[in-house]
Design a protein around this motif. Structure first.
Motif, PDB file in Angstrom:
ATOM      1  N   UNK A  66     -12.677   7.567   4.683  1.00 61.01           N
ATOM      2  CA  UNK A  66     -11.280   7.902   4.385  1.00 61.01           C
ATOM      3  C   UNK A  66     -10.868   9.221   5.021  1.00 61.01           C
ATOM      4  N   UNK A  67      -9.679   9.243   5.576  1.00 60.03           N
ATOM      5  CA  UNK A  67      -9.191  10.450   6.223  1.00 60.03           C
ATOM      6  C   UNK A  67      -9.463  10.476   7.720  1.00 60.03           C
ATOM      7  N   UNK A  68     -10.263   9.532   8.225  1.00 62.62           N
ATOM      8  CA  UNK A  68     -10.548   9.499   9.657  1.00 62.62           C
ATOM      9  C   UNK A  68      -9.258   9.214  10.439  1.00 62.62           C
ATOM     10  N   UNK A  69      -9.002  10.036  11.451  1.00 66.44           N
ATOM     11  CA  UNK A  69      -7.827   9.827  12.295  1.00 66.44           C
ATOM     12  C   UNK A  69      -8.298   9.302  13.642  1.00 66.44           C
ATOM     13  N   UNK A  70      -7.751   8.171  14.058  1.00 71.77           N
ATOM     14  CA  UNK A  70      -8.123   7.610  15.362  1.00 71.77           C
ATOM     15  C   UNK A  70      -6.870   7.244  16.126  1.00 71.77           C
ATOM     16  N   UNK A  71      -6.942   7.357  17.436  1.00 72.91           N
ATOM     17  CA  UNK A  71      -5.790   7.005  18.272  1.00 72.91           C
ATOM     18  C   UNK A  71      -6.192   5.895  19.233  1.00 72.91           C
ATOM     19  N   UNK A  72      -5.289   4.968  19.454  1.00 75.38           N
ATOM     20  CA  UNK A  72      -5.574   3.805  20.302  1.00 75.38           C
ATOM     21  C   UNK A  72      -4.418   3.577  21.269  1.00 75.38           C
ATOM     22  N   UNK A  73      -4.746   3.193  22.473  1.00 76.98           N
ATOM     23  CA  UNK A  73      -3.722   2.680  23.377  1.00 76.98           C
ATOM     24  C   UNK A  73      -3.495   1.216  22.999  1.00 76.98           C
ATOM     25  N   UNK A  74      -2.327   0.672  23.301  1.00 79.76           N
ATOM     26  CA  UNK A  74      -2.028  -0.684  22.820  1.00 79.76           C
ATOM     27  C   UNK A  74      -3.026  -1.738  23.302  1.00 79.76           C
ATOM     28  N   UNK A  75      -3.629  -1.520  24.465  1.00 78.38           N
ATOM     29  CA  UNK A  75      -4.601  -2.502  24.954  1.00 78.38           C
ATOM     30  C   UNK A  75      -5.971  -2.333  24.302  1.00 78.38           C
ATOM     31  N   UNK A  76      -6.115  -1.293  23.526  1.00 82.41           N
ATOM     32  CA  UNK A  76      -7.439  -0.977  22.975  1.00 82.41           C
ATOM     33  C   UNK A  76      -7.514  -1.120  21.465  1.00 82.41           C
ATOM     34  N   UNK A  77      -6.539  -1.800  20.865  1.00 84.18           N
ATOM     35  CA  UNK A  77      -6.556  -1.916  19.404  1.00 84.18           C
ATOM     36  C   UNK A  77      -7.798  -2.701  18.990  1.00 84.18           C
ATOM     37  N   UNK A  78      -8.636  -2.128  18.141  1.00 92.09           N
ATOM     38  CA  UNK A  78      -9.880  -2.815  17.788  1.00 92.09           C
ATOM     39  C   UNK A  78      -9.626  -3.968  16.813  1.00 92.09           C
ATOM     40  N   UNK A  79     -10.374  -5.040  16.976  1.00 92.31           N
ATOM     41  CA  UNK A  79     -10.162  -6.195  16.100  1.00 92.31           C
ATOM     42  C   UNK A  79     -10.789  -5.979  14.725  1.00 92.31           C
ATOM     43  N   UNK A  80     -11.710  -5.017  14.600  1.00 92.97           N
ATOM     44  CA  UNK A  80     -12.372  -4.821  13.305  1.00 92.97           C
ATOM     45  C   UNK A  80     -11.681  -3.765  12.440  1.00 92.97           C
ATOM     46  N   UNK A  81     -10.568  -3.249  12.902  1.00 89.71           N
ATOM     47  CA  UNK A  81      -9.811  -2.296  12.094  1.00 89.71           C
ATOM     48  C   UNK A  81      -8.526  -2.976  11.631  1.00 89.71           C
ATOM     49  N   UNK A  82      -8.285  -2.913  10.315  1.00 93.16           N
ATOM     50  CA  UNK A  82      -7.059  -3.511   9.788  1.00 93.16           C
ATOM     51  C   UNK A  82      -5.994  -2.435   9.653  1.00 93.16           C
ATOM     52  N   UNK A  83      -4.831  -2.712  10.212  1.00 97.17           N
ATOM     53  CA  UNK A  83      -3.687  -1.830   9.978  1.00 97.17           C
ATOM     54  C   UNK A  83      -2.988  -2.370   8.745  1.00 97.17           C
ATOM     55  N   UNK A  84      -2.559  -1.441   7.880  1.00 96.47           N
ATOM     56  CA  UNK A  84      -2.275  -1.885   6.510  1.00 96.47           C
ATOM     57  C   UNK A  84      -0.928  -2.537   6.296  1.00 96.47           C
ATOM     58  N   UNK A  85      -0.003  -2.280   7.181  1.00 98.46           N
ATOM     59  CA  UNK A  85       1.344  -2.763   6.898  1.00 98.46           C
ATOM     60  C   UNK A  85       1.521  -4.160   7.461  1.00 98.46           C
ATOM     61  N   UNK A  86       0.949  -5.117   6.774  1.00101.15           N
ATOM     62  CA  UNK A  86       0.900  -6.460   7.340  1.00101.15           C
ATOM     63  C   UNK A  86       1.805  -7.425   6.595  1.00101.15           C
ATOM     64  N   UNK A  87       2.978  -6.945   6.190  1.00 97.05           N
ATOM     65  CA  UNK A  87       3.913  -7.835   5.532  1.00 97.05           C
ATOM     66  C   UNK A  87       4.297  -8.922   6.525  1.00 97.05           C
ATOM     67  N   UNK A  88       3.842 -10.115   6.316  1.00 98.58           N
ATOM     68  CA  UNK A  88       4.031 -11.285   7.171  1.00 98.58           C
ATOM     69  C   UNK A  88       3.124 -11.234   8.387  1.00 98.58           C
ATOM     70  N   UNK A  89       3.367 -10.301   9.297  1.00 96.02           N
ATOM     71  CA  UNK A  89       2.373 -10.083  10.324  1.00 96.02           C
ATOM     72  C   UNK A  89       2.314  -8.603  10.651  1.00 96.02           C
ATOM     73  N   UNK A  90       1.153  -8.184  11.109  1.00 96.32           N
ATOM     74  CA  UNK A  90       0.874  -6.767  11.141  1.00 96.32           C
ATOM     75  C   UNK A  90       1.170  -6.091  12.457  1.00 96.32           C
ATOM     76  N   UNK A  91       0.700  -4.862  12.532  1.00 95.12           N
ATOM     77  CA  UNK A  91       0.974  -4.023  13.692  1.00 95.12           C
ATOM     78  C   UNK A  91       0.424  -4.621  14.997  1.00 95.12           C
ATOM     79  N   UNK A  92      -0.832  -5.073  15.042  1.00 97.63           N
ATOM     80  CA  UNK A  92      -1.316  -5.631  16.318  1.00 97.63           C
ATOM     81  C   UNK A  92      -0.504  -6.847  16.770  1.00 97.63           C
TER      82      UNK A  92
END
Lengths: 428, 149
Positions: free
Chosen positions: B66-92
């Motif tokens: 918890x508290x880890x800050x990571x930055x990703x370019x759009x082509x590098x979004x990891x599949x094993x990390x869930x972005x939390x705001x997934x109302x219907x469909x999420x950030x990726x």
């Protein structure tokens, strides 16, 4: 005799978190569970002791997609409890705002969530790759709905300008008339949408639903009306609890609704089938063009009905914007008194019922909120059971895919219902 | 096209650390166009529209302690990390749709903050609260880099 279990532990393209388990023994369905596993949210409990004026804003937090259903339902209930009637101008502005919510919700569901099912695509990403212009059209329509919500409600998510008695402030006429050209475009786009989805191929499947919807004496019911059903019920909203109950089931954090002990169906199919004669002119014309005769009992055709309702919402928004004059005052004064009040509106997914009792100081002493997805829960399970039984010979992956679609037919709002979707089919 | 960079906070203000993206974004009102996106994917599409340079900030699950800050370019979004705001469909998914529609900002960064608690009606956890300055520093560095280039 082979046993099969089809299960989807996290359903895609629905609001919130849910699952589906279906068990078959040979070609006989032996169990169906539509499970909602989002944690309970206890809204009805923590409303107790809060002021009557807080109910709209608190309950709006139940849903980011259909907050108007909560803002308005709670406001109506408190107005009824306090013996207050709002002006026709306030009612019209509420209806206009609700059109914005219908537009954004229906456009989202039709294009990003439901259309991929009928085009043989797994999701909106593939749809964007193969049909980018369709997705752009859907997103532009949704954006118009968002803007309408923002101009009237102060912001598009959980609007802040609605209150018991009306609005904190009324938008200026020029702010709303500025929407006219967007709404005119949206009406044409909605008609094109109806032609598109009306031409999809639908599974041959019908159910003998007991439909329940609001009915208004002179317009397609959205923001108010009496409760009517396909078996002849015609009651005031205040009588809802004499006929409708809600019960707990072990496999779900959602309560489930019943009408005189029977499952019933709310939402676009119910509204369309019960209020067809009140469709707006362009909506009636496109419905005839599509040959979409009421009652519509094939739940897979709900996407076409939703598109006709998108036409209704744009037509009504256009009419209301053109004749808009800011209500003076924007809210009627409301003083608390001890009492009971009910409210009910047509959320995009169906009727959303509110009942509160308040004491003489306006403190809430009891609350009941029945969301459309709670009410549809038994109907969804009935569809799944009947569809799985009729199509038990299909290969598991194909059957599972169709069953997921059968849930999306309802555009279920699982976040609202918890008080979700995973699919599992078991064969024994 | 908007010349001003856009900082888009994604999340729900009522669900504990899910609000992290909104809290980070609010700190940039003086130097960027701030957009708060409380319904996840579908609204994120609208928030990205017309931007030439944008940073999206969201809470994550699975990106570390918890508290880890990571930055990703759009082509590098990891599949094993869930972005939390997934109302219907999420950030990726929203980023993928925007890419298919040709609506992805040419310069885009995603900053994630690993959440600890997503309790309804809870404030940010102390752990995530402490990580907010680091997330803002990441965003600020990216904006500065854009101004130099």
């Amino acid at each position: 005799m082979s046993n099969r279990t089809l299960k989807v532990d996290v359903l895609a393209r629905v609001e919130g978190e849910g699952a589906l388990h279906v068990k078959l023994k040979g070609d006989e369905v032996t169990d169906v569970k539509f499970k909602i596993y989002e944690p309970p949210r206890f809204f009805e409990s923590f409303l107790i002791g809060r002021a009557y004026t807080e109910a709209p804003d608190i309950t709006a937090r139940i849903c980011g997609i259909c907050p108007v259903a909560y803002l308005l339902g709670a406001s109506q209930a408190m107005e009824a409890a306090c013996g207050v009637t709002v002006s026709p101008a306030i009612r019209d502005l509420r209806r206009l705002m609700y059109c914005g919510e219908w537009i954004e919700s229906h456009a989202l569901h039709i294009y990003l969530l439901h259309a991929p099912d009928f085009l043989g695509l797994p999701d909106a990403i593939q749809l964007s790759a193969s049909h980018p212009d369709l997705v752009r059209r859907g997103l532009r329509m949704k954006k118009i709905g968002n803007h309408l919500m923002r101009v009237i409600g102060g912001r598009e998510v959980h609007p802040i300008n609605l209150r018991v008695g009306g609005f904190y402030s009324a938008p200026a006429r020029e702010d709303l008339i500025a929407f006219e050209s967007d709404l005119q475009w949206g009406l044409e786009a909605a008609l094109e949408t109806a032609r598109l989805v009306g031409g999809f191929e639908f599974p041959s499947f019908e159910r003998d639903y007991l439909f329940v919807a609001l009915r208004h004496p002179d317009r397609y019911a959205i923001e108010e009306g009496r409760l009517v059903s396909s078996d002849g019920l015609d009651i005031a909203v205040s009588e809802f609890e004499d006929h409708f109950t809600e019960d707990q089931v072990r496999h779900s954090t959602s309560l489930t609704g019943a009408y005189r002990g029977r499952p019933y169906h709310v939402g676009p199919l119910a509204r369309y089938s019960l209020n067809f004669e009140q469709l707006t002119p362009e909506a009636a014309r496109i419905a005839r063009e599509l040959g979409l005769k009421p009652p519509v009992r094939n739940p897979f055709r709900s996407i076409a009905v939703r598109a006709v309702e998108l036409v209704v919402a744009f037509e009504e928004a256009l009419r209301l914007v053109r004749c808009y004059e800011p209500p003076h005052p924007p809210a009627v004064p409301v003083s608390p008194r001890a009492g009971r009040g009910t409210g009910c509106t047509e959320a995009p997914r169906g009727i959303c019922y509110h009942r509160y009792t308040i004491d003489e100081n306006g403190a809430i002493t009891s609350a009941r909120i029945q969301s459309p997805t709670c009410q549809n829960h038994p109907s969804i399970e009935g569809d799944l059971w009947a569809f799985a039984q009729e199509n038990a010979a299909l290969p598991d992956d194909e059957l599972q895919w169709k069953l997921e679609q059968a849930i999306r037919n309802y555009d279920p709002c699982i976040s609202c219902a918890t008080h979700a979707i995973r699919v599992r089919v078991s064969r024994e | 096209m908007s010349a001003r960079p856009r900082v888009i906070g994604v999340g729900c203000r009522d669900r504990g650390d899910d609000a992290a993206g909104l809290v980070v974004a609010r700190g940039f009102a003086d130097e960027a166009e701030v957009v708060l996106c409380e319904r996840g994917g579908p609204d994120l599409l609208g928030a990205l529209e017309g931007a030439t340079e944008a940073v999206v900030v969201d809470a994550t699950i699975g990106a570390g302690p918890p508290g880890t800050v990571r930055a990703f370019l759009p082509d590098e979004l990891p599949s094993d990390v869930a972005f939390c705001s997934s109302h219907v469909f999420g950030l990726p998914a929203a980023i993928a749709v925007a890419r298919e529609l040709g609506a992805l900002p040419p310069r885009l960064l995603v900053v994630g903050i690993e959440g600890e608690s997503f309790e309804l009606h809870a404030p940010l956890s102390a752990t995530v609260e402490r990580a907010i300055p680091e997330a803002r520093a990441r965003v600020r560095a990216w904006l500065s880099e854009g101004r130099r280039s």
